[in-house]
Design a protein around this motif. Structure first.
Motif, PDB file in Angstrom:
ATOM      1  N   PRO A 335       0.765  -1.211  -0.047  1.00 21.89           N
ATOM      2  CA  PRO A 335      -0.111  -0.060  -0.026  1.00 21.89           C
ATOM      3  C   PRO A 335       0.855   1.546   0.027  1.00 21.89           C
ATOM      4  O   PRO A 335       1.793   1.284   0.774  1.00 21.89           O
ATOM      5  CB  PRO A 335      -0.803  -0.175   1.359  1.00 21.89           C
ATOM      6  N   TYR A 336       0.747   2.312  -0.948  1.00 17.85           N
ATOM      7  CA  TYR A 336       1.522   3.307  -1.119  1.00 17.85           C
ATOM      8  C   TYR A 336       0.900   4.620  -1.419  1.00 17.85           C
ATOM      9  O   TYR A 336      -0.507   4.390  -2.004  1.00 17.85           O
ATOM     10  CB  TYR A 336       2.634   3.033  -2.060  1.00 17.85           C
ATOM     11  N   ARG A 337       1.217   5.687  -1.366  1.00 15.79           N
ATOM     12  CA  ARG A 337       0.725   6.960  -1.822  1.00 15.79           C
ATOM     13  C   ARG A 337       1.673   7.746  -2.333  1.00 15.79           C
ATOM     14  O   ARG A 337       3.078   7.445  -2.057  1.00 15.79           O
ATOM     15  CB  ARG A 337       0.116   7.677  -0.617  1.00 15.79           C
ATOM     16  N   GLU A 357       5.551   6.987  -0.411  1.00 11.99           N
ATOM     17  CA  GLU A 357       5.694   6.417   0.756  1.00 11.99           C
ATOM     18  C   GLU A 357       4.750   5.076   0.801  1.00 11.99           C
ATOM     19  O   GLU A 357       3.754   4.893   0.188  1.00 11.99           O
ATOM     20  CB  GLU A 357       4.822   7.622   1.583  1.00 11.99           C
ATOM     21  N   VAL A 358       5.365   4.132   1.487  1.00 13.17           N
ATOM     22  CA  VAL A 358       4.612   2.876   1.806  1.00 13.17           C
ATOM     23  C   VAL A 358       4.279   2.842   3.008  1.00 13.17           C
ATOM     24  O   VAL A 358       4.701   3.399   4.034  1.00 13.17           O
ATOM     25  CB  VAL A 358       5.770   1.659   1.682  1.00 13.17           C
ATOM     26  N   PHE A 359       2.940   2.409   3.108  1.00 18.74           N
ATOM     27  CA  PHE A 359       2.507   2.362   4.547  1.00 18.74           C
ATOM     28  C   PHE A 359       2.990   1.221   5.498  1.00 18.74           C
ATOM     29  O   PHE A 359       3.052  -0.117   5.281  1.00 18.74           O
ATOM     30  CB  PHE A 359       0.759   2.232   4.618  1.00 18.74           C
ATOM     31  N   TRP A 366       3.562   6.212   7.608  1.00 18.01           N
ATOM     32  CA  TRP A 366       4.086   6.163   6.175  1.00 18.01           C
ATOM     33  C   TRP A 366       5.644   6.244   6.149  1.00 18.01           C
ATOM     34  O   TRP A 366       6.137   7.241   6.788  1.00 18.01           O
ATOM     35  CB  TRP A 366       3.519   7.341   5.364  1.00 18.01           C
ATOM     36  N   LEU A 367       6.463   5.481   5.091  1.00 17.74           N
ATOM     37  CA  LEU A 367       7.828   5.500   5.144  1.00 17.74           C
ATOM     38  C   LEU A 367       8.056   5.866   3.732  1.00 17.74           C
ATOM     39  O   LEU A 367       7.578   5.282   2.828  1.00 17.74           O
ATOM     40  CB  LEU A 367       8.437   4.258   5.621  1.00 17.74           C
ATOM     41  N   GLU A 368       8.999   7.087   3.490  1.00 19.65           N
ATOM     42  CA  GLU A 368       9.461   7.274   2.171  1.00 19.65           C
ATOM     43  C   GLU A 368      10.271   6.280   1.526  1.00 19.65           C
ATOM     44  O   GLU A 368      11.188   5.782   2.080  1.00 19.65           O
ATOM     45  CB  GLU A 368      10.067   8.576   2.233  1.00 19.65           C
ATOM     46  N   ALA A 412      11.371  -2.988   5.363  1.00 20.56           N
ATOM     47  CA  ALA A 412      10.377  -2.845   6.518  1.00 20.56           C
ATOM     48  C   ALA A 412       8.917  -2.953   6.133  1.00 20.56           C
ATOM     49  O   ALA A 412       8.206  -3.744   6.802  1.00 20.56           O
ATOM     50  CB  ALA A 412      10.644  -1.324   7.043  1.00 20.56           C
ATOM     51  N   GLY A 413       8.536  -2.339   5.028  1.00 20.07           N
ATOM     52  CA  GLY A 413       7.236  -2.648   4.526  1.00 20.07           C
ATOM     53  C   GLY A 413       6.867  -4.177   4.255  1.00 20.07           C
ATOM     54  O   GLY A 413       5.919  -4.302   4.652  1.00 20.07           O
ATOM     55  N   ILE A 414       7.667  -4.683   3.601  1.00 22.53           N
ATOM     56  CA  ILE A 414       7.378  -6.115   3.349  1.00 22.53           C
ATOM     57  C   ILE A 414       7.421  -6.954   4.823  1.00 22.53           C
ATOM     58  O   ILE A 414       6.328  -7.701   4.861  1.00 22.53           O
ATOM     59  CB  ILE A 414       8.340  -6.842   2.354  1.00 22.53           C
TER      60      ILE A 414
END
Length: 440
Positions: A335-337, A357-359, A366-368, A412-414
């Motif tokens: 999930p990203y924006r 950014e990934v949530f 959110w992480l860039e 980290a997102g994964i």
RNA sequence: GGAGAAAUGGCAGAGUGGUCGAAUGCGGCAGUCUUGAAAACUGUUGAGGGUCACACCUCCGGGGGUUCGAAUCCCUCUUUCUCCGCCA
């Protein structure tokens, strides 16, 4: 798509084809207005530049005419000697002494003023694109797109630094032992997942037409100035003083500098490169909870894409790069924006930047993970990266770059979003690269 | 690390104190010829500053020096090549 209509592109291209002294001289007011978006009062900066520029030109003119005169005399002396009129020649010689003195003085003055002018110019940031929203902080960035479902995690889901420990795939303490904080050691399946991500990103980029490059991880001072890290980010780069080299903070620096000083044929454009490198950042001044785990590191891996473009095409190229990164995140099912950075958050060298950014579900923030920018002529002007247009005139090219992608926060997102009670699932597209489908 | 040689325009390569921003060849561009192309021939072809445009100025790896005058002489740094040493 992203609000860069073709009209504004054309305007921007024409308006800034030769950003720097010419432009500053002729568009002082509009530059001051544009830089207000960065919350900068550029007036003192610009008037200093204009002042030095005027001084420089007047000294230059004076010096030139002194040199012209002494060149003329020298030629006459040469002719006189050849025709045996030694005495007349010697008389002329005496006249040159004063000119020599004058030109030496003027030369010194010129050097001084030119250096001051250069320094002053280096301090002016890029002019924001007209679509850049006003604002001071990351709060004012404009969300323009988002995609992907934020997963609902089970009770007891962990942040990535806990997961890293639980599955023994990243060892932060070990990194502290051999180097220091911010230099993690990836172990076993963690290391393999890193390598898988790098290969996967490079494959995606080369499939999209980017040529893979392996470049040095240290650069000289000229390269640092070329892409604009110097003097702006002097303290943020690791500096190897014995050899006066800098550890690269991003592949953008060596890859873009590949074409420093070049005059390309129009048909050489666009140039599209991708490269994997580790990135080194001192991150002086960072602190607090947001630097935990993989969120902020001194050394991390990144795959970068870099483009050199014709000015009329650079905003289309920017859109393509954004689409490309979207595609990768879509495949990874994260999930990203996408944010359009506001003036206050925009990097020194950039005209327009989109951040991805990934949530991070477990951290609930959110992480860039990617930053895609058009620098227009800003870097090209420093790099002297030019091309010959259809009229044979030399013009500055546009440069762009983007991360595709930065590893730690993707990781980290994964880890966080793919965690289950039975272990961490590997995103489908990465399984062939990893050789396993679960970390447990 | 030691010894020697070299660095000139997109490339190759002349030029060792004066009119050299630099011969010549290749390449590029334009033209002639051709239905078109090739070949041949003719012309043109570095960058930056400055100017309304000229004039003019700077640049022959970087920096400094000698000289009225430097691509050419001297010093220094960097890089490349060859030989020796060391080495993943």
């Amino acid at each position: 798509m992203l609000g860069t209509s073709s009209d504004s592109i054309k305007f921007a291209a024409q308006n800034r084809a030769m950003l720097q002294l010419h432009t500053i001289r002729e568009n002082t007011e509009s530059i001051i207005t544009a830089l207000q978006k960065r919350n900068i009062d550029a007036e003192p900066m610009l008037s200093k530049v204009l002042d030095l520029d005027e001084k420089r030109r007047s000294i230059q003119t004076e010096l030139d005419s002194t040199l012209a005169e002494s060149n003329k005399l020298s030629k006459e002396i040469g002719i006189l000697f050849k025709s045996g009129k030694a005495q007349e020649a010697n008389e002329l010689k005496e006249k040159t002494a004063g000119l020599k003195e004058t030109s030496k003085q003027l030369g010194d003055e010129l050097n001084e003023v030119a250096a001051a002018l250069q320094d002053a110019l280096y301090l002016i940031p890029n002019i924001p694109h007209e679509s850049v929203p006003a604002g001071n902080t990351d709060e004012d960035n404009e969300e323009i797109y988002n995609e992907g479902e934020v997963p609902t995690l089970f009770e007891g889901a962990l942040p990535h630094w806990e997961l890293a420990k639980k599955y023994d795939i990243i060892d932060f303490e070990l990194g502290v032992k051999i180097t220091g904080a911010g230099f993690p050691v990836y172990k076993g399946k963690g290391a393999r997942l890193q390598r898988a991500l790098i290969s996967y990103f490079l494959d995606k980029n080369t499939q999209a037409g980017y040529t893979e490059m392996q470049v040095p991880h240290m650069v000289n001072e000229a390269s640092g100035y070329g892409t604009g890290q110097l003097p702006d980010k002097e303290g943020q780069m690791y500096h190897v003083q014995a050899d006066d080299l800098y550890l690269i903070p991003t592949a953008e620096v060596p890859v873009t500098n590949l074409h420093r000083g070049d005059i390309l044929a129009e048909s050489d454009l666009p140039i599209k490169y991708t490269g994997y490198t580790p990135c080194f950042r001192r991150e002086a001044g960072s602190y607090g909870a947001h630097v935990r785990g993989l969120n902020r590191l001194h050394q991390f891996d990144k795959v970068e894409i870099v483009r050199v473009e014709h000015p009329t095409n650079s905003y289309q190229a920017l859109d393509e790069m954004v689409e490309h990164v979207k595609n990768i995140l879509r495949e990874l099912k994260l999930p990203y924006r996408i944010l359009r950075l506001c003036g206050g958050d925009l990097g020194f060298t950039s005209a327009l930047t989109y951040d991805f950014e990934v949530f991070s579900t477990a951290q609930d923030r959110w992480l860039e993970i990617s930053s895609v920018s058009n620098f227009e002529t800003f870097q090209a002007n420093r790099l002297k990266l030019r091309y010959k247009d259809e009229n044979g005139k030399t013009q500055l090219a546009h440069t762009l770059n983007g991360s595709s992608l930065a590893l730690p926060r993707v990781l980290a997102g994964i880890l966080e979003n793919y965690q289950t009670e039975d272990g961490i699932k590997i995103p489908e597209v990465l399984v062939p690269y990893c050789g396993f489908d679960t970390i447990n």
